[in-house]
Design an enzyme around this catalytic site. Sequence first.
Site, PDB file in Angstrom:
ATOM      1  N   THR A  30       0.832  -1.207   0.000  1.00  0.00           N
ATOM      2  CA  THR A  30       0.000   0.000   0.000  1.00  0.00           C
ATOM      3  C   THR A  30       0.867   1.258   0.000  1.00  0.00           C
ATOM      4  O   THR A  30       0.605   2.212  -0.732  1.00  0.00           O
ATOM      5  CB  THR A  30      -0.933   0.000   1.224  1.00  0.00           C
ATOM      6  OG1 THR A  30      -1.544  -1.287   1.315  1.00  0.00           O
ATOM      7  CG2 THR A  30      -2.010   1.054   1.116  1.00  0.00           C
ATOM      8  N   GLY A  48      -6.707  18.227  -6.577  1.00  0.00           N
ATOM      9  CA  GLY A  48      -7.782  17.297  -6.915  1.00  0.00           C
ATOM     10  C   GLY A  48      -7.917  16.185  -5.893  1.00  0.00           C
ATOM     11  O   GLY A  48      -6.992  15.853  -5.174  1.00  0.00           O
ATOM     12  N   ILE A  49      -9.109  15.642  -5.840  1.00  0.00           N
ATOM     13  CA  ILE A  49      -9.353  14.558  -4.898  1.00  0.00           C
ATOM     14  C   ILE A  49      -9.142  13.248  -5.623  1.00  0.00           C
ATOM     15  O   ILE A  49      -9.791  12.975  -6.633  1.00  0.00           O
ATOM     16  CB  ILE A  49     -10.804  14.621  -4.352  1.00  0.00           C
ATOM     17  CG1 ILE A  49     -11.086  16.009  -3.794  1.00  0.00           C
ATOM     18  CG2 ILE A  49     -11.025  13.542  -3.305  1.00  0.00           C
ATOM     19  CD1 ILE A  49     -12.558  16.377  -3.816  1.00  0.00           C
ATOM     20  N   HIS A  73      -2.854 -10.642  -3.774  1.00  0.00           N
ATOM     21  CA  HIS A  73      -3.171 -11.529  -4.880  1.00  0.00           C
ATOM     22  C   HIS A  73      -4.629 -11.983  -4.874  1.00  0.00           C
ATOM     23  O   HIS A  73      -5.041 -12.704  -5.747  1.00  0.00           O
ATOM     24  CB  HIS A  73      -2.226 -12.717  -4.889  1.00  0.00           C
ATOM     25  CG  HIS A  73      -2.050 -13.330  -3.554  1.00  0.00           C
ATOM     26  ND1 HIS A  73      -0.913 -13.150  -2.807  1.00  0.00           N
ATOM     27  CD2 HIS A  73      -2.875 -14.082  -2.813  1.00  0.00           C
ATOM     28  CE1 HIS A  73      -1.061 -13.787  -1.659  1.00  0.00           C
ATOM     29  NE2 HIS A  73      -2.233 -14.364  -1.649  1.00  0.00           N
ATOM     30  N   ALA A 160       9.540   3.016   0.191  1.00  0.00           N
ATOM     31  CA  ALA A 160       8.282   3.729  -0.036  1.00  0.00           C
ATOM     32  C   ALA A 160       8.229   4.956   0.866  1.00  0.00           C
ATOM     33  O   ALA A 160       7.738   6.013   0.462  1.00  0.00           O
ATOM     34  CB  ALA A 160       7.101   2.803   0.237  1.00  0.00           C
TER      35      ALA A 160
HETATM   36  P1  GDP Z   1       1.032  -3.847   2.996  1.00  0.00           P
HETATM   37  O1  GDP Z   1       0.306  -4.664   4.007  1.00  0.00           O
HETATM   38  O2  GDP Z   1       1.978  -4.686   2.192  1.00  0.00           O
HETATM   39  O3  GDP Z   1       0.136  -3.005   2.133  1.00  0.00           O
HETATM   40  O4  GDP Z   1       2.018  -2.872   3.811  1.00  0.00           O
HETATM   41  P2  GDP Z   1       1.829  -1.336   4.227  1.00  0.00           P
HETATM   42  O5  GDP Z   1       2.072  -0.444   3.071  1.00  0.00           O
HETATM   43  O6  GDP Z   1       0.564  -1.193   4.971  1.00  0.00           O
HETATM   44  O7  GDP Z   1       3.084  -1.158   5.188  1.00  0.00           O
HETATM   45  C1  GDP Z   1       3.242  -1.928   6.357  1.00  0.00           C
HETATM   46  C2  GDP Z   1       4.079  -1.183   7.360  1.00  0.00           C
HETATM   47  O8  GDP Z   1       5.405  -0.991   6.867  1.00  0.00           O
HETATM   48  C3  GDP Z   1       3.522   0.202   7.675  1.00  0.00           C
HETATM   49  O9  GDP Z   1       3.696   0.468   9.047  1.00  0.00           O
HETATM   50  C4  GDP Z   1       4.393   1.124   6.842  1.00  0.00           C
HETATM   51  O10 GDP Z   1       4.491   2.389   7.399  1.00  0.00           O
HETATM   52  C5  GDP Z   1       5.728   0.394   6.841  1.00  0.00           C
HETATM   53  N1  GDP Z   1       6.519   0.681   5.648  1.00  0.00           N
HETATM   54  C6  GDP Z   1       6.110   0.592   4.361  1.00  0.00           C
HETATM   55  N2  GDP Z   1       7.097   0.958   3.523  1.00  0.00           N
HETATM   56  C7  GDP Z   1       8.156   1.294   4.289  1.00  0.00           C
HETATM   57  C8  GDP Z   1       9.478   1.765   4.002  1.00  0.00           C
HETATM   58  O11 GDP Z   1       9.898   1.972   2.870  1.00  0.00           O
HETATM   59  N3  GDP Z   1      10.297   1.984   5.080  1.00  0.00           N
HETATM   60  C9  GDP Z   1       9.894   1.768   6.358  1.00  0.00           C
HETATM   61  N4  GDP Z   1      10.763   2.027   7.326  1.00  0.00           N
HETATM   62  N5  GDP Z   1       8.653   1.356   6.651  1.00  0.00           N
HETATM   63  C10 GDP Z   1       7.791   1.107   5.641  1.00  0.00           C
END
Ligand code: GDP
Length: 295
Positions: A30, A48-49, A73, A160
């Site tokens: 995400t 924009g939204i 998936h 990310a």
């Molecule tokens: P998903 O379940 O794969 O969609 O993962 P999320 O995007 O919800 O991320 C899971 C956790 O990892 C969250 O607490 C994010 O803030 C953290 N996270 C995601 N990307 C990074 C990154 O590049 N660096 C760090 N340190 N934390 C990250």
Amino acid sequence: EIEEIIDPPETLKTRPPVVTIMGHVDHGKTSLLDAIRQTNVTSHEAGGITQHIGAYQVRYEGKKITFMDTPGHEAFTAMRARGAQVTDIAVLVVAADDGVMPQTIESINHAKSAGVPIIVAINKIDKESANPEHVMQQLTEYGLISEDWGGDTIMVPVSAHKKIGLDDLLENILVLAEVQDLKANPNRPAQGVVIEAKLDKGRGPVASVLIQKGTLRVGDTIIVGTCFGKVRAMNNERGERVKKAEPSIPVEILGLNDVPEAGDILNVTDEKTARSVAEKRLEKKRSSELHVNAK
Ligand code: GDP
């Protein structure tokens, strides 16, 4: 039934790649989708939204990339189970601190059985505990060998959070798309796949559709699974009205008589055909449901 249209080679034009992000829970799917979306918001769009319509497009170096924004998936398999394939490229997100986990392996298997090439995004490289080499090592066991190590899998270290490596990732997606030579005929009655659909209180049935062939236009008569109707309006992922949608473009459409299911195929046809084919499909569906219930 709706007749399949064969597109002669000379009618085919290059279309943007459609990318699905896969990987283990919490590895940052995400976050990566959000980060990519944000880096590509041009200043005039900033106010924009952004709407969730199940997919969005970014522009990188003048080229478009479509991202499915339901990560994981589930969506991918649900669609495949219904015979629809929307993904051209799978981006496998693996957290650099956590490494290969059960859903990482599942994702690899899903992509492989669908014949979809994988680009690995080794995420969270900003973390103290990140160990990208270890991830690369682990992935060799699943047949994914980094280009750096003489294999043919593109692996891109990213964060990310810190927005590191995103350009590199987009660049590599475009390189792979070029190799795939993705094409579709935009000049024919549209065909697409439902990504998601719902009943909206004010607007009625709303379906997000990824156009795969042809061009969908406002006013077109459509059949979508067992539903039919006339396209009353279309919106893009920025909530803007659009009049047409070409191959690889996701749009939200209004005007159906009922709510279709994810994976349903959309076809443009005439009103009489739409009505009668939808009715036949509905009858068939009901009788097979009765059959299941009787067992
Ligand atoms: P998903 O379940 O794969 O969609 O993962 P999320 O995007 O919800 O991320 C899971 C956790 O990892 C969250 O607490 C994010 O803030 C953290 N996270 C995601 N990307 C990074 C990154 O590049 N660096 C760090 N340190 N934390 C990250």
